[in-house]
Structure formats: C-alpha cells, structure tokens
Design an enzyme around this catalytic site. Structure first.
Site, PDB file in Angstrom:
ATOM      1  N   ASP A   1       0.840  -1.198   0.000  1.00 17.51           N
ATOM      2  CA  ASP A   1       0.000   0.000   0.000  1.00 17.51           C
ATOM      3  C   ASP A   1       0.877   1.250   0.000  1.00 17.51           C
ATOM      4  O   ASP A   1       2.066   1.183   0.306  1.00 17.51           O
ATOM      5  CB  ASP A   1      -0.952   0.017   1.200  1.00 17.51           C
ATOM      6  CG  ASP A   1      -0.285  -0.540   2.437  1.00 17.51           C
ATOM      7  OD1 ASP A   1       0.902  -0.250   2.636  1.00 17.51           O
ATOM      8  OD2 ASP A   1      -0.937  -1.270   3.200  1.00 17.51           O
TER       9      ASP A   1
ATOM     10  N   ASP B   1       1.143   4.869   1.620  1.00 11.59           N
ATOM     11  CA  ASP B   1       0.645   5.806   2.617  1.00 11.59           C
ATOM     12  C   ASP B   1       1.228   7.185   2.339  1.00 11.59           C
ATOM     13  O   ASP B   1       2.344   7.321   1.842  1.00 11.59           O
ATOM     14  CB  ASP B   1       1.043   5.358   4.021  1.00 11.59           C
ATOM     15  CG  ASP B   1       0.457   3.995   4.359  1.00 11.59           C
ATOM     16  OD1 ASP B   1      -0.623   3.669   3.817  1.00 11.59           O
ATOM     17  OD2 ASP B   1       1.092   3.260   5.138  1.00 11.59           O
TER      18      ASP B   1
ATOM     19  N   ASP C   1      10.034   3.211  13.180  1.00  8.73           N
ATOM     20  CA  ASP C   1      10.843   2.160  13.798  1.00  8.73           C
ATOM     21  C   ASP C   1      12.229   2.007  13.163  1.00  8.73           C
ATOM     22  O   ASP C   1      13.248   2.289  13.788  1.00  8.73           O
ATOM     23  CB  ASP C   1      10.087   0.830  13.870  1.00  8.73           C
ATOM     24  CG  ASP C   1       9.369   0.446  12.581  1.00  8.73           C
ATOM     25  OD1 ASP C   1       9.573   1.127  11.562  1.00  8.73           O
ATOM     26  OD2 ASP C   1       8.614  -0.549  12.587  1.00  8.73           O
TER      27      ASP C   1
HETATM   28  P1  ATP Z   1       4.309  -3.709   5.358  1.00 10.78           P
HETATM   29  O1  ATP Z   1       5.001  -3.837   4.076  1.00 10.78           O
HETATM   30  O2  ATP Z   1       4.160  -4.983   6.053  1.00 10.78           O
HETATM   31  O3  ATP Z   1       3.051  -2.901   5.310  1.00 10.78           O
HETATM   32  P2  ATP Z   1       5.243  -1.419   6.759  1.00 10.78           P
HETATM   33  O4  ATP Z   1       6.586  -1.029   7.255  1.00 10.78           O
HETATM   34  O5  ATP Z   1       4.639  -0.572   5.721  1.00 10.78           O
HETATM   35  O6  ATP Z   1       5.335  -2.922   6.280  1.00 10.78           O
HETATM   36  P3  ATP Z   1       2.977  -0.758   8.339  1.00 10.78           P
HETATM   37  O7  ATP Z   1       2.436  -1.478   9.528  1.00 10.78           O
HETATM   38  O8  ATP Z   1       2.165  -0.587   7.131  1.00 10.78           O
HETATM   39  O9  ATP Z   1       4.312  -1.544   8.000  1.00 10.78           O
HETATM   40  O10 ATP Z   1       3.494   0.631   8.883  1.00 10.78           O
HETATM   41  C1  ATP Z   1       3.737   1.745   8.070  1.00 10.78           C
HETATM   42  C2  ATP Z   1       4.887   2.564   8.622  1.00 10.78           C
HETATM   43  O11 ATP Z   1       4.578   3.022   9.950  1.00 10.78           O
HETATM   44  C3  ATP Z   1       6.188   1.801   8.785  1.00 10.78           C
HETATM   45  O12 ATP Z   1       6.930   1.771   7.613  1.00 10.78           O
HETATM   46  C4  ATP Z   1       6.876   2.579   9.885  1.00 10.78           C
HETATM   47  O13 ATP Z   1       7.468   3.745   9.377  1.00 10.78           O
HETATM   48  C5  ATP Z   1       5.737   2.995  10.773  1.00 10.78           C
HETATM   49  N1  ATP Z   1       5.487   2.030  11.866  1.00 10.78           N
HETATM   50  C6  ATP Z   1       4.662   0.969  11.846  1.00 10.78           C
HETATM   51  N2  ATP Z   1       4.662   0.323  13.005  1.00 10.78           N
HETATM   52  C7  ATP Z   1       5.499   0.989  13.813  1.00 10.78           C
HETATM   53  C8  ATP Z   1       5.914   0.834  15.168  1.00 10.78           C
HETATM   54  N3  ATP Z   1       5.479  -0.170  15.898  1.00 10.78           N
HETATM   55  N4  ATP Z   1       6.785   1.739  15.658  1.00 10.78           N
HETATM   56  C9  ATP Z   1       7.232   2.753  14.917  1.00 10.78           C
HETATM   57  N5  ATP Z   1       6.873   2.968  13.652  1.00 10.78           N
HETATM   58  C10 ATP Z   1       6.022   2.097  13.092  1.00 10.78           C
HETATM   59 MG    MG Z   2       2.563  -0.772   4.975  1.00 12.33          MG
END
Ligand code: ATP
Ligand code: MG
Length: 466
Positions: free
Chosen positions: A73, A75, A150
């Site tokens: 996705d 964002d 993170d």
């Molecule tokens: P995926 O590809 O699985 O979606 P993602 O990194 O995009 O991985 P998301 O859960 O969609 O994971 O989170 C979007 C963004 O929000 C992450 O890239 C990160 O920058 C931030 N984020 C998510 N969870 C946390 C957390 N627990 N602590 C700090 N930042 C977070």
């Molecule tokens: Mg994501």
C-alpha cells in the site's frame, strides 16, 4: 538546456543535498520514478501540494520501491491536519481515535493520509511500568515524524512531484547495505513498543534484510515484554507475520531468536516433536506458496494446522483413557482452544472452521458405501482435503489415502464405483479384529504408511457421516 545537459553528463545534479539532518536524494541516484506510485496516492499527494501543504509517500512503500518490490500500500504523510485533509478531498473520512488518520477514496482505492507526528520525549511520555508508550499522538514536523518510526529503512519520504527522497536516518544507505536498523536506542524503542521486535523479524524475513547487530542484541532480554502488549494487537501482528508470504522464514527466525514462546505457546511443544515440526513447517510453506500464487489463504486453516498436533496428542490421550473417539475429539478440540486462548487469543470467529477441518479428518478414512460421496458434498471438503494432504506429506498418515481422495474427487462415476468397491473388499475380515485404542501418540497415524486398518475400523464404526 545546455546547463542541464552538462549537469546530467558530469553528475552534478546527482548529488545528495544535506539540509540540517535531512539528506535529500535525487531521482538520478535512487531511480525510483513516480510511475511506481499508485495513481491514487499520486493524486492525493499532488492535490495536497496544490492546496499548499507538504505531502509525501512514506514508510514501507518507499522502502519497497528502493528494494525493487511492489508495495502493498502507499501511505501519504503530510503537514496538513486531518481536518484540513478532509477539506481537500470530498470523498474522505477521518478514522481512528488514538491516531487520527484520513482515508481518501479514489474509485476502489483508499489512500491513508497521516499528519506528521512527533515522538513524545521520554520524560513527558506516558508509559506503563515497562516503558511502553501509551500516548504518542502529538502532531509534529517531517523530521519528528521520521524519528518516531521504527527502522531507518521505514522512515523515508518520497515526493512524487520532484521524485526526491527525504532521509533523516541514513535509511538509503542501510537499504543499499541490506540492513534493518532501529532508529535511536533499540532497547528503549522496544520497551516503548515491544511489537517492534516482531516487526524486526517479519520485515527482515520478508525483505531478506539482515537485522543489524545492535538492533538484534536487546531482543533476547526484552522478549518477555510482549506479554504486556494488548492481545488484539499481538494477534494482528501474528496474522501479518503468518500471512506475509514469508511465514516459513518468519517462524524459523522467531525460533532462532527465541521469540516464539509467548506467542504460540502450543507451537513450542509442537515444534519439539519431529512430526509436529514437519507438519507445521509444511503448512507454512504451503501458505507462502498460495500467497505467491495469489490464491486465497484462510487464517482459520493456518491456525487449525498450527494446533493440529496438539489436538492429536490430547485426542489420543483421551482415547487411551477409554473415551469414545468422537467425544474425545470434541473434548480435545475444546481443551486445546481454551489453553491457546489463555496465551494468544485466536478469535472465536475462526473456531467453527477450525473445528470443521479437524472433525472431517477421521472421515477421510471411510472409503466405502455412500460416505465418501457425502464427504465430498461437504462445504468444508476442500479445506479439509488440503489439510489431509499436508498430513500425508508430513508423514503423519499414508500418502495413499491422499492419493485416493485426489483421484476420487475428479474421476468418472464408473471409476468412483470401482474405487469404492475395491476399497470395500479387503475390509470385511479386518472388522473382526478387536477394537483397540491406538498405543502410540498418534491416533489414525500409520507412520509405516502400510496399514490403515486400525483407524479405518474404529472411525467407520464411531463417526457419524454428517
Ligand atoms: P508492510 O510492508 O508490512 O506494510 P510497513 O513497514 O509498511 O510494512 P505498516 O504497519 O504498514 O508496515 O506501517 C507503516 C509505517 O509506519 C512503517 O513503515 C513505519 O514507518 C511505521 N510504523 C509501523 N509500526 C510501527 C511501530 N510499531 N513503531 C514505529 N513505527 C512504526
Ligand atoms: Mg505498509
């Protein structure tokens, strides 16, 4: 024009510009073009910018594009407040209470827009007694928004208009070095949110990135903090992990880091038995394969697989105590589900399907009369059959049984009749054998793969057909 040509030729344009802590990486260096962004996300960014705000693609999408993967996705992060975003897009709504986000709808696409937030400083933060952050929803600027994320690889912003990447934590270098590195002090960041430990495992398995040494180091000491995470969130992360398309790698990593204990307590026990381990790992590989082929996967099927050997063990034990097979299986299912719920609650909505899959297993051994046809007509036949194949492949039961069902379901009526007769013939003399509860740990197991008589016999006698 000539200037641009010279810049291009001699690489002057292709330089990282540093402003304060921000490294601005031009397209010429990173090569992520705006064509890689979903049209909906691009529109959202462009319209916010046209309304005078900053707007960037952020987080996982930028990371994935740099790794040449198509993001799940896209964002958007902006300096506009949720209310201001709401005003720019007619088809949008504000969601979330703790973090207020805006969902902007474009046709069937939804783009999540979040306002830059800042991590609350340690002394002003509300934390529980273990350091877990209870509140972090203050608005902030782009730099602050990067710092609260993170991993360095997850903290970059991409401007679809200029095609530049804004990087405050050397995420670009880390991605190029295939390194997953926590921003700030890893131990503090895990204490703030222990789920980050699971994210480290999931992302490194999914992206093939190495967890940097200092990022990995505190996990073994802090892993018990996962107990304090609200159950719903833990389950959410577990599902992400199991349905990531890299479940096999993830669980292997969880085990190697000793992180699986508090999560799937049953898994501990199951993975210690070679047969259980083989079954679970096959189930995970099978799920990963289905995801890679864009086939649907059901969490209930996966949970049924994760808990199967536990159910099997309890079922056997109960039968050895003299309980009847049907009653013992029902009791075993309930007992295992209750025990699991005390640790990581599998939502009750999955119970029905899990139980259906389990309950249909003994019926596969009934291969005469009308019973196979009735089983074939069951709504849950397909899932239960897939489950049966996993049991065969793992060596729990005879491969022939799976092969029989593979043929039976697709063959002509004539052949079916023949198959039913063939199967019926040798059974009669065996029925005279004394019914006995199986002596080994596995009920309808025949590890030698030679003889199904025992299971066939008491299954046929005891299990109702529908
Ligand atoms: P995926 O590809 O699985 O979606 P993602 O990194 O995009 O991985 P998301 O859960 O969609 O994971 O989170 C979007 C963004 O929000 C992450 O890239 C990160 O920058 C931030 N984020 C998510 N969870 C946390 C957390 N627990 N602590 C700090 N930042 C977070
Ligand atoms: Mg994501």
């Amino acid at each position: 024009m000539i200037k641009r040509f010279f810049k291009h030729m001699f690489g002057k344009a292709a330089q990282i510009q540093i402003i304060g802590r921000c490294h601005i990486i031009p397209f010429e260096l990173h090569s992520v073009s705006r064509e890689g962004i979903s049209p909906a996300a691009r529109r959202v960014a462009e319209e916010l910018q046209a309304a005078g705000f900053q707007a960037f693609v952020v987080g996982g999408a930028v990371r994935d594009l740099l790794l040449n993967r198509y993001p799940k996705d896209f964002d958007i992060a902006t300096n506009a407040t949720p209310e201001a975003v709401r005003k720019v897009f007619r088809r949008s709504r504000i969601i979330g209470r703790r973090f207020r986000l805006v969902h902007v709808m474009f046709g069937s696409d939804t783009v999540e827009v979040s306002t830059f937030r800042r991590a609350i400083e340690h002394d002003e933060a509300e934390t529980d007694e273990h350091g877990r952050l209870l509140r972090d929803n203050e608005f902030g600027d782009q730099e602050q928004d990067a710092a609260r994320r993170d991993f360095t690889a997850n903290a970059m912003f991409y401007d679809p208009t200029t095609q530049a990447i804004y990087d405050y934590h050397h995420g670009y270098e880390d991605i190029r070095a295939n390194t997953l590195r926590m921003i700030g002090d890893p131990a503090v960041r895990y204490r703030e949110d222990p789920v980050r430990m699971l994210r480290a495992v999931r992302l490194s398995a999914k992206l093939g990135m190495q967890i940097e040494a200092a990022t990995a180091a505190p996990i073994s000491q802090l892993k018990d903090l996962l107990v304090n995470v609200p159950e719903a969130r833990l389950l959410d992360e577990m599902l992400k992990l199991l349905l990531s398309g890299h479940a096999y790698e993830c669980v292997k990593k969880l085990r190697s880091m000793n992180l699986h204990h508090g999560l799937l307590p049953m898994l501990d026990v199951i993975l210690e038995q070679p047969m259980g381990e083989k079954f679970v790992m096959l189930a995970l590989q099978n799920t990963d394969k289905r995801i890679s082929e864009d086939k649907p996967v059901s969490p209930a099927f996966l949970f049924a697989a994760l808990l199967w050997h536990e159910v099997l063990a309890v079922w056997t034990a109960r039968q050895q105590k003299g309980e009847r097979p049907v009653a013992a299986l029902h009791e075993a299912m309930n007992e295992v589900l209750e025990r699991q719920r005390a640790q990581l609650a599998i939502p009750r909505r999955y119970d029905t399907v899990m139980k259906e899959i389990w309950l249909l297993q003994p019926r596969f051994t009934q291969r005469s009369g009308q019973r196979p046809l009735r089983l074939l007509a069951q709504e849950r036949f397909r899932g239960a059959y897939d489950f049966l194949l996993l049991r065969c492949e793992s060596g729990e039961i005879d491969m022939q049984l799976g092969a029989w069902w593979t043929e039976f379901q697709d063959t002509s009526e004539e052949r079916r009749t023949e198959m039913l007769q063939i199967d019926e013939a040798p059974k009669k003399p065996r029925r005279r054998k004394k019914k006995a509860a199986p002596a080994s740990g596995d009920v309808q197991v025949n590890e030698t793969g030679q003889d199904e008589t025992k299971s066939d016999e008491y299954m046929q006698a005891e299990f109702p057909s529908d």
